[in-house]
Design a protein around this motif. Structure first.
Motif, short mmCIF file in Angstrom:
data_model
loop_
_atom_site.label_atom_id
_atom_site.label_comp_id
_atom_site.label_asym_id
_atom_site.label_seq_id
_atom_site.Cartn_x
_atom_site.Cartn_y
_atom_site.Cartn_z
N ALA A 1 50.15 -13.38 64.40
CA ALA A 1 48.85 -14.06 64.33
C ALA A 1 47.79 -13.14 63.71
CB ALA A 1 48.43 -14.53 65.71
N VAL A 2 47.75 -11.89 64.17
CA VAL A 2 46.75 -10.94 63.66
C VAL A 2 46.87 -10.78 62.14
CG1 VAL A 2 46.13 -8.48 63.62
CG2 VAL A 2 46.36 -9.66 65.81
N ILE B 1 55.77 -23.73 77.11
CA ILE B 1 55.94 -22.64 76.14
C ILE B 1 55.05 -22.84 74.91
CG2 ILE B 1 57.63 -21.65 74.52
CD1 ILE B 1 59.64 -21.83 76.95
N SER B 2 54.91 -24.08 74.47
CA SER B 2 54.09 -24.33 73.28
C SER B 2 52.62 -23.93 73.52
CB SER B 2 54.16 -25.81 72.89
OG SER B 2 53.76 -26.63 73.97
N ALA C 1 48.35 -20.78 71.90
CA ALA C 1 46.89 -20.77 71.86
C ALA C 1 46.32 -19.40 72.21
CB ALA C 1 46.34 -21.83 72.82
N ALA C 2 47.01 -18.70 73.12
CA ALA C 2 46.52 -17.39 73.54
C ALA C 2 46.52 -16.38 72.40
CB ALA C 2 47.36 -16.86 74.69
N TYR C 3 47.32 -16.65 71.39
CA TYR C 3 47.41 -15.73 70.25
C TYR C 3 46.60 -16.23 69.05
CZ TYR C 3 51.17 -13.98 73.10
OH TYR C 3 51.90 -13.48 74.15
N LEU D 1 54.43 -21.52 66.55
CA LEU D 1 55.43 -21.49 67.63
C LEU D 1 55.89 -22.93 67.88
CD1 LEU D 1 56.92 -20.20 70.10
CD2 LEU D 1 54.84 -20.63 71.43
N ILE D 2 57.20 -23.15 67.78
CA ILE D 2 57.75 -24.47 68.08
C ILE D 2 58.58 -24.37 69.35
CG2 ILE D 2 59.24 -26.35 67.28
CD1 ILE D 2 58.67 -25.46 64.40
#
Lengths: 337, 322
Positions: A166-167, A195-196, A200-202, A236-237
């Motif tokens: 993500a970064v 898990i999906s 969002a946290a990233y 992320l899937i």
């Protein structure tokens, strides 16, 4: 290969997907049986995850790079890896790409852009991130995929890889083959959230998809592929399916779970595919029977042929530790052989 | 020729390598804008850009894992782990990915990467900025482990490491980073991996050492007028067995000096190699002068580090043994 599905090719593409799923199922059952007969040592079947893997494969190009885990036979079959190559690895014979060094289910298939499978879960994820970085640096429009199970989402490697991808806004797809179980631990004891939602946290897009439905998985993956190729970053899937078999041939799931999905039931991804393709008019019962019959014959025939290939010669175990053997390895080889 | 310390030698060599090869990428914590906490990568991000000199998030396993993935795609990754003490979260990546990729892919996938990290004590770093973990890596087939003891070797070993087809752990003795300035040639040269140096020749005894202990040993030998053969191993995996055995046979008396703890340290392996191949040439037991088997203490680090007194105690025992 990316299957840009349209009205002209939809039937062929879908039937090919279904055929790969059936071949994978047939293959898995054959290998589990062969393990019980003492003809191979170990195996981790993909039974129940065929739709997830085929749906993923349909959305990818040949040049896309896959850092897979040890339960991806349907993915390999649909991507065009010959059954012989898969059998050679499972048998650890002289034709095996990794020269019989790895236990079964740990494939390497360089020609097909399948990297080499490891046992320690999720350690492939940071590699996928690095590969994506390098490929973008080289100005290639390539997508990198990492596959893993639900248990992997608890590891530091998962966290590290998600954050880094993500970064750096990299073209990576993290595909969680969420089959409900990490050996004996159910997903609800692995994590408190979907898990999906972790995506969002990233600062990453997360998609939850019915991994029992190859068309839905394909569509979700296509969305992620398009995001990756257009420079919009990773996805992320969370593809939900059910591990219909044991973790491995060394595992007895009756000890820790009563829940099962019977083959042929409405939760079996192959049954789901049959219903879909029948209602679209692409398959009928006799075609289905023919595909299954041909798969069985192919797997049986190829198994018997590959089984005759001998083990690698002993000296090969000292090769490929380094580009050239150092004095230590030379000395030990002389001593042992 | 330029006169430089080890940091300057490493910095100018990295600069030179990057200018000649676009496929080289550096990554690590604080290596870009800040130039690294020891300034080894100073100025390189300004020159080569943020894409090639990457300031990474704070995640050692990610730095190593990404480097493995990059190297698989044909990039030459040179990751830095800020202190060797922090490398352990990346241990899985080093042992199970970096060291085994070539083997498990039947030679199909190779990793020409160089993992740089400062190690060792002597800078008042306490438990977590002083460790000497070289034995962990030297125990792992598939890795090459090197450590220079002066600016000249730092340059030559770094060039050899980047050219190596195998993954290299490049251990930088941080106490020597700015300890001495010497003449370093401006042009490229290589210090061959697997080849020890013999900075002093002598006949009475052999002292085998490497890294930060090399200057300590050389000063001790000079100050006490010892007629000693001193070996600076430079490569810890694979060690230069020929240099070790020929010197042991010549002198018959061996002392091994390293900063890392004694138990199962490099000295144990060196001692075993000599016992197996040259025991009939020995006049005395092989002795080890090492750090003690305790965590690295902050205030009392001078007692931890092997010095002249402890080295001379072992030398006397070996010379006087009857």
């Amino acid at each position: 290969m990316t299957e840009m599905v349209n009205e002209q090719n939809e039937k062929d593409v879908f039937v090919r997907a279904y055929t790969a799923m059936v071949l994978s199922r047939t293959f898995d059952k054959k290998i589990v049986m062969a393990q019980r007969q003492g003809r191979i040592g170990f195996y981790t079947p993909s039974i129940g995850q065929e739709a997830t893997q085929v749906g993923l494969s349909m959305a990818l190009d040949h040049d896309d790079v896959i850092f897979q885990y040890y339960r991806d036979v349907a993915l390999m079959i649909h991507r065009g890896v010959p059954i012989e190559v898969i059998l050679d690895q499972i048998m650890g014979n002289a034709e095996d790409e990794s020269k019989g060094r790895q236990m079964p289910s740990h494939y390497t298939a360089k020609k097909y852009n399948f990297m080499s499978v490891q046992s320690p879960v999720a350690t492939n994820l940071p590699l996928a991130v690095g590969a994506a970085y390098a490929l973008r640096y080289q100005k290639k429009n390539t997508v990198v995929v990492a596959t893993f199970g639900d248990g992997s989402t608890s590891t530091p490697d998962f966290h590290a890889a998600m954050n880094l991808a993500a970064v750096f806004n990299l073209p990576v797809i993290f595909l969680c083959e969420n089959n409900g179980w990490a050996i004996s631990l159910p997903t609800e004891k692995q994590t408190k959230v979907e898990i999906s939602e972790k995506a969002a946290a990233y600062g990453m897009k997360g998609i939850k998809v019915d991994g029992n439905n190859f068309i839905e998985t394909y569509k979700a993956t296509m969305e992620a592929v398009e995001r990756a190729r257009s420079g919009k970053g990773p996805t992320l899937i969370d593809a939900i399916s059910f591990r219909m078999g044991a973790h491995s041939t060394s595992d007895d799931p009756s000890k820790y779970r009563s829940q099962t999905v019977e083959e042929g039931s409405e939760k079996d991804p192959i049954t789901v595919a049959e219903e879909q393709l029948k209602s679209l008019g692409y398959l009928n019962d006799s075609l289905i029977a023919k595909i299954k019959e041909e798969s069985t014959k192919m797997v049986n025939d190829k198994f018997d042929i590959q089984e005759k290939i001998p083990a690698p010669v002993p000296s090969t175990m000292f090769d490929d530790v380094y580009a050239e053997k150092n004095w230590i390895i030379k000395e030990e080889e002389d001593d042992i052989l | 020729m330029s006169t430089m310390n080890m940091v300057q030698a490493l910095n100018s060599t990295l600069d030179h390598i990057m200018s000649g090869d676009n496929s080289v990428i550096l990554l690590g914590e604080d290596i870009g804008k800040d130039g690294g906490v020891f300034r080894v990568t100073e100025g390189l991000q300004a020159k080569y850009g943020e894409e090639r000199v990457i300031d990474t998030p704070l995640v050692e396993l990610g730095i190593v894992g990404m480097s493995v993935g990059m190297s698989l795609m044909g990039v030459k990754a040179i990751p830095e782990i800020q202190f060797q003490d922090f490398i352990y979260t990346a241990f899985d990546q080093i042992i199970n990915q970096m060291a085994k990729m070539r083997y498990r892919s039947g030679g199909g996938f190779t990793l020409p990467m160089v993992l740089r990290t400062p190690y060792g004590g002597g800078i008042k770093g306490g438990l977590y900025h002083s460790q000497s973990g070289e034995a962990y890596f030297a125990h792992t087939a598939g890795l090459v482990v090197v450590t220079p003891s002066n600016p000249y070797d730092a340059k030559g070993l770094l060039i050899s490491s980047v050219e190596s087809p195998d993954p290299v752990i490049f251990l930088e003795p941080k106490r020597l980073y700015r300890a001495a300035k010497i003449e370093v040639p401006d042009e490229d040269y290589r210090v061959k991996i697997g080849e020890a140096a013999r900075p002093m020749e002598g006949d009475d005894l052999t002292i085998i050492t490497y890294g930060a202990m090399v200057p300590t040993v050389l000063n001790t030998v000079k100050k006490n007028n010892l007629n000693a053969d001193v070996l600076d191993l430079r490569t810890l995996l694979p060690m230069d067995v020929n240099a070790i055995i020929s010197s042991a046979k010549k002198t018959g008396r061996v002392v091994i000096v390293h900063e890392a703890p004694r138990t199962l340290g490099m000295g144990a392996e060196i001692s075993a190699l000599i016992s197996e191949r040259a025991i009939e040439y020995l006049y005395a037991p092989i002795l080890r002068v090492t750090g003690p088997d305790i965590p690295f203490p902050y205030r009392l680090e001078d007692y931890y580090m092997p010095g002249e007194a402890r080295i001379m105690k072992a030398v006397k025992r070996v010379m006087e043994f009857r």
